[in-house]
Each structure stands twice: as C-alpha cells, then as structure tokens.
Design an enzyme around this catalytic site. Structure first.
Site, PDB file in Angstrom:
ATOM      1  CD  GLU A 170      20.367 -24.357 -14.981  1.00  0.00           C
ATOM      2  OE1 GLU A 170      19.228 -24.835 -15.150  1.00  0.00           O
ATOM      3  OE2 GLU A 170      21.123 -24.702 -14.039  1.00  0.00           O
ATOM      4  CG  ASP A 175      -0.167  -0.185   2.523  1.00  0.00           C
ATOM      5  OD1 ASP A 175       0.543   0.768   2.895  1.00  0.00           O
ATOM      6  OD2 ASP A 175      -0.265  -1.250   3.168  1.00  0.00           O
TER       7      ASP A 175
END
Ligand code: DGJ
Length: 750
Positions: free
Chosen positions: A615, A535
């Site tokens: 990776e 928020d």
C-alpha cells in the site's frame, strides 16, 4: 475603453471581450438596467423596454401622466422599498422619522483606471492595466441618503464585480435594514436556476429548477455562507448544456449570512438580488457614516456551463487567491484526523510522520486535539497552548521531526470558537456570543467567540502567534464547527445588535488579514466542518478549503462536481481516506479514491502505520502520478464531461493544458452493470486539428480479467486520434467491471 458613458443617450456601456452590460439614466433620473449579454456593439438597448400601463403598478409623481413608466415594471439597477417598486428590493432603510421609503435617482458618476480595495472586506484584486471602475452615485434628495454603485470591469476576463456604498448625508441617524451588493433585472428571459444546496458532509449538491412566478431565495442565516446554500447561483437557458447556451453567474464574495433572491415578476422579467442576508440584520448610520457591502462577481457567457465555470476559475485563481501560492507546487499532505481523531500522543504522531515519509508524503498536518485540555470535543477550544501531557516536546519537536525528514508541517486551529470548559471562557464568559439572560444554543458543545470585539481578535491573534512562532509552520488548517445562534454581542448597545453577525465577519477577516500579513509564507486551508464556508471571501485568504468532512470518493464525485461549477480544482481540499469509509461505510478501491482526490488538492487522511508495504508503494505511485500532472490539474482547464443522465452510470471529467498539448480524462463507474452499455466520452477543449495519442493509463481495474478492460491494455491504444475525432466522436471505453472501477487516461499531442 471598457467603460463608456454616452452623454446624449445617457447610457453607460461596460464592455468585456465577450460581454456587454448597459444602464441608462431615464428622463426622471432613474437608473435602468437595459442589457447584459453578448456584445451588441454599443447599441442603446433601451428600445427593448415597452411602456405598458399595468394596473396597480403606479407611477412616480412627476411621471403620473405617463402610466407606462412605472418603478414596478421598469428594469432597475438597484431597486428600493416604498417608492413604487413592489418586487424584491435591494436596499431597505428606516429614517429618523420612521419612514421606510427610499427613492434613489442619478446624481453623478466617475470612472477610474484600476480598482480600489474594499475596506475590511475581501475583494477581487485588480491590477491597473486589467480593470477599470465605474462609480455611479444615486441620491434620495428627501431622505439625504446616497448609494454609490461600484462596477469594476475585468475586460479580458469577462467579469464584472459590483458592490455598493450607502452613505447617510443627513444630520439624523438612519437604520439600514437591507443592503444588497447588487440587483439586476433581466428582461423577457425564461431561465433555469442552478444553485448548490446541501448539508454537513454533503455540500454543494447541484440542483436545477425552471423559474416560476415566485421568489426563490437561496440563503444562509447560520453566520457562515454554510454547507446548506452556497452564495453562488447560475441562471441559464432552459436548453443550456455544459457546452452551449446562455448562462449568468452571480457569486457573492462573503463568508457570512447571505441571500440570493430571484424573482420572476408579473411581466416575466427576472430580478436577481444578492448580498448580506437581511434577516436579523440592521445597521445604524449616523451622520456621514457609510456602509460598504461585499462584492458580487458577475459573469456571462453564451458558451454553456463549462465556459461559465472557467470564467470563475480564472478570476478566483488569478485575482482572489493569495498570490504566494498561485504558482508554487503545494505539498501532498497527510492529516491525522481520520487516522487518530483525538487519540494521539507525541510518540504516535512521530510514528505517523515516519510512516507517511516512507510512503513519499510531503507534509504532515496535526489536526484537532493538540492544545488545552482537549481529549474530546467538549473542552479546550480557546486555549491555544500546547497540551504538554500529550505532547511533552511541544509543537516544536513534531515540526522539527518532520523537518528533519524533509517534510513540511501544518497545524489545526479553530480560532473563532470557545468551549465553556476552557480557561478562556472561565476568564471571559462575556466574550462568547450569547443572550445575557438565556441559556445558549449549543453546537458540538462549543460557543462562538464575539469576533466583533477588537480585544477578542487581539487575544486570539496573540495566542495563535505564540504557537506559530514556536515551530516551523508551513500551513494552518482554519476550522469553524457550528452554526451561529443567539447572535448577541455583550459589547454592543441594544440598537446595534443587528450589526453583530456582519461585525463578526469583519473581525474574522481582520484576524485572517493579520495572519496573512505577518506570516505570508504560511498557507491557510479554510474549513468549516468540511465545506461550510466554501466561498470566494475565504479564498481571498486561503487558496484551498477542505471541501467536505465526507471523504468517501463516490459521494465526493457529486460534492466536488457541485463545487467546481464556481470554484477551481486547486481550491478543493480532497484526501484519500481509509476503506471502508468512516462517514458512510462504503468500500472503494484505493485507485478510485486516489483518482477522485487528485481532482482537488490531493492528500491522505488515514493512519499510515496501518499500511502494508504494497500500500505504501501504491501511495508512492499515486503521488508520482499526481505530481506528474500537477500543472495540468491545478492550472489547466477543467471540463465536466458527463451530464445528469449519464451520471446514473458513470461520472467523468477532464483537464486540458492551456496550450492544449495534453489532456487528462477521469472516469468512475458508479453503477456497474452486467452486459453494459459502452461508456462513450466526448472530450472537450482540444486542438481540433491536433493529433493526440494515449500516453498513460492509470486505472483501478488493472487486476480484473483481461476481457474486462481491453481498452485499458496499452498495446491496444497505440493509435492517434485527431482532436476533432475525440471531441465530436469521443472515446469508446470498454466496459469497466468491479467495485466502483475508475480510469484516468493521459493524452498527449504528437
Ligand atoms: C472538522 C473538520 O472538517 C475535520 O477535518 C477535523 O478537522 C475536525 N473538524 C476536527 O475537530
């Protein structure tokens, strides 16, 4: 002048570049809301109010012969209970004599340049030259209560903030039972409500409903703004789309209990009330005491939902998030939570840092489990001293190791919580929120600390700073992992227990302010089991918040999209995690996971020791792509491209730099089809007359058969396209095949 009061018509005009907001004091001193929308050149819009005598909508005593003027049908700026307005009210009181009636009328007003801070609460920061503020004082001459309605007008940003101060000017105590931050009545509108509901690991799911004649309440009584209902609602035309139509936004800047109430009244007007949730709330105001509500951030546009989002993104980035982190490049981090959970020791953490460094990662964050007796989630919270069985060299040796490799270091805390199995609880059992004679409701086997008590905040501050001072820290992850129940403070008297939840928030904000003030260089990432406290209140202290405990890219598409309606991309914590994913078991290609996480703060949440060299090379490539487009993503303008219908097939979104010189389009196919439709995407926000070329393509389908990705082969995309062509006709991508294929296309103006 952004704020003008016309003495003759008694109308307040609040104007921004593209909006106008009006209120009028009527002949009885009632403050009416007369207009909010596109500019009308300061025409007094009260002509829209019709005096219609509606049965059972009574009148004020002095207006009893004018039956069409009823508090129940007039558009009011701050509706009260008991004085003839039967709609959802903004404020509730119990007077010393037991009366609950409040009738507020205009007393005075003042206009100031700039904007004041809100006492103990987060607020939208205003520079003197960019904002002016109107304070209208309403009074009830019988109850002797004043309500100051405060409006700050950010004229260049098309934003108006509101808050209210309620003051007891009588000699007797009064009790507030509700104190909303705003109320507004929109005349003759027929609109949809968009709100963002959810649950743990599935936050901020977009839901759009047509408003009907009832009261729709979006709210939380969990002590936090919650995973379940975000304190942000949008009202828009039935036919409003991402790029067209009238939209209103109401965002409460608060991290605790809240309620957004939307009522369509008997005559079809819409009332919106937003503020602290009143269930369980009450506040005692003795003589001369005041109560300050949190702020609400209001925005209006007739340019559709993307434009509304832009207004919120801009005010949050420029006027809410701490300025220290606004213009600096934030490091790409790795967090060990999904990599190790609680099973780690100094040796494994140092190995993880080494492996992460090999892959080019810029910051290491040590998550839960480094302190007290914390080997699982049943013990240790509250004991903020290092677990030296696990980490004999303390936090310092880990931070030093990261530092020696040129990496930054961050640490996890959950400051507002305590386990029963902790030294803190054993020493101070009354420091937890709980009923004295009742077994408490448990959540993750932990209790919530009573942050309404200064000694608790002081203690947590001291213990946190001892750790912070022991090592070179650049970042804190601030977690909060349960809903509040048994909201009872052992330090407050019986008649003040209704204040506990809000006093808790004030204590938390105080702790956050102290850490921010004394360690301004440390960036706080908010978190509440993922996005349970996402928020504008938390964003005042922490420029980013972990968006969800669900790190799976395909679920994240919806979570991040929902979050993005109100909150900027740079505030959304987003990481690439392992596949199959730990939350839902889904397998998603590495690149798709990266493309989704790049539309956020971007980081990794896996065990880098398990990565192959290929990776690690892939991670290096992903980081270099993210860093290359960092400004475009974090400071450019964000557009949602696909709508609800298209999203059955694919989701796409886009960034455009503020100078429109470059754009980045991302697309993920969520429902791969044989013999599929063409994915057409119309771009947004480009220079219509500029010429753009495709500069780079980054895709998960590099390794699929040639016929599967013709559009993605560089030699086929040397053409240039006008901005108009891309916005009105769009790009036609060749179908993407495979497992959740994705593509990210960078366009550059030639
Ligand atoms: C919830 C957070 O969202 C996770 O990322 C992790 O920090 C855990 N808490 C640790 O308990």
């Amino acid at each position: 002048m952004a704020i003008v009061f016309d003495e003759k018509s008694k109308v307040f005009f609040l104007t921004t570049s593209n909006t106008e907001y009006q209120m009028k004091i009527n002949e009885y001193g009632m403050l009416l809301h007369t207009y909010y929308g596109s500019p009308v050149g300061k025409t007094d819009m009260s002509f829209l109010i019709k005096e219609v005598d509606r049965g059972f909508s009574g009148n004020t005593y002095e207006g009893r012969n004018r039956r069409g003027v009823s508090p129940d049908t007039l558009p009011l700026e701050y509706g009260t209970y008991g004085a003839g307005d039967f709609r959802v009210n903004a404020v509730g009181v119990i007077l010393d004599n037991g009366s609950r009636t409040l009738d507020l009328r205009y007393k005075s007003h003042v206009v100031i340049e700039g904007k004041n801070e809100l006492e103990n609460l987060p607020y939208v920061r205003g520079e003197k030259d960019s904002v002016s503020t109107l304070e209208i004082i309403l009074e009830d001459k019988t109850a002797l209560i004043e309500a100051s309605l405060i409006y700050s007008v950010f004229d260049k940003k098309d934003i108006i903030t509101r808050s209210v101060v309620i003051k007891n000017v009588s000699d007797n105590p009064i009790r507030l039972t509700k104190a909303a931050s705003m109320s507004v009545d929109l005349l003759h509108k027929k609109m949809d409500l968009i709100h963002f509901h959810g649950r743990h690991a599935m936050e901020r799911q977009h839901e759009r409903v047509s408003l009907t004649h009832d009261i729709h309440v979006v709210g939380s009584k969990r002590g936090t703004s919650s995973h379940h209902n975000n304190p942000f609602v949008i009202l828009c035309d039935h036919d409003a789309t991402e790029n067209h139509g009238e939209c209103y936004g109401f965002m409460l800047m608060y991290s605790g209990n809240h309620a957004e109430e939307i009522e369509v009244d008997q005559a079809g007007s819409i009332r919106v009330v937003s503020g602290i949730g009143s269930e369980g709330f009450s506040w005692l105001l003795n003589k001369n005491d005041s109560f300050v509500t949190p702020e609400v951030i209001m925005a209006y546009t007739d340019g559709g939902l993307n434009e509304l989002s832009y207004l919120y993104h801009r005010i949050i980035l420029e006027n809410i998030c701490p300025k220290e982190f606004r213009d600096v490049k934030r490091p790409v981090l790795i967090n060990n939570w999904e990599g190790t959970y609680f099973s780690f020791n100094e040796k494994s953490i140092l190995e993880i840092i080494d492996a992460a460094h090999d892959a080019g990662i810029e910051m290491f964050v040590l998550d839960d489990g480094w302190f007290g007796k914390r080997d699982d989630d049943n013990s240790g919270l509250g004991d903020w001293f290092v677990n030296d069985k696990k980490l004999p060299g303390g936090i310092k040796s880990i931070a030093d190791h990261a530092d020696s490799l040129g990496m930054k270091f961050g640490l996890w805390f959950e400051p507002e919580m305590v386990n029963e199995d902790s030294d803190l609880f054993r020493n101070h059992p009354d420091w937890a929120l709980r009923d004295p004679d009742r077994a408490p409701v448990m959540g993750r086997n932990q209790l919530v600390l009573d942050m309404s008590r200064k000694e608790v905040v002081d203690y947590i501050y001291e213990s946190m700073t001892k750790v912070i001072d022991s090592a070179k820290l650049s970042y804190i992850k601030w977690d909060y992992n349960r809903s509040m129940a048994n909201i009872y403070s052992n330090a407050l008297p019986a008649d003040r227990q209704g204040e506990t939840a809000h006093r808790f928030m004030l204590g938390t904000y105080d702790l956050l302010s102290r850490i921010r003030k004394n360690y301004p260089h440390i960036m706080i990432e908010g978190c509440s089991g993922g996005g349970g406290r996402f928020d504008a209140g938390m964003l005042f202290y922490s420029p980013q918040i972990w968006c969800s405990d669900n790190s799976e890219a395909i679920n994240r598409l919806k979570i991040q999209k929902g979050t993005g309606y109100g909150y900027p991309i740079s505030t959304m914590g987003a990481h690439v995690s392992a596949s199959p994913n730990h939350q839902n078991g889904r397998v998603v290609p590495f690149r798709t996971r990266a493309i989704v996480a790049m539309s956020g703060t971007f980081g990794y949440e896996l065990d880098p020791r398990k990565l192959t060299n290929d990776e690690k090379d892939e991670i290096k490539k992903e980081i270099s792509i993210f860093n290359r487009y960092y400004d475009l993503i974090q400071r450019g303008r964000y557009y949602r491209i696909s709508d609800e219908e298209t999203e059955k097939y694919f989701t796409s979104w886009q960034f455009v730099s503020m100078d429109k010189k470059e754009a980045l389009l991302s697309l993920v196919v969520t429902d791969v089809r044989a013999n599929p439709e063409i994915p057409y995407v119309k771009l947004c926000g480009l220079d219509p007359y500029g010429e753009y070329e495709i500069d780079n393509i980054f895709s998960s389908v590099d390794d699929v058969p040639a016929e599967a990705g013709i559009m993605l082969k560089e030699e086929k995309v040397k053409a240039t396209y006008s901005g108009n062509a891309l916005m009105n006709g769009g790009l036609a991508l060749d179908p993407l095949y495979g497992v959740y294929p994705s593509v990210q296309i960078h366009l550059k103006k030639v």
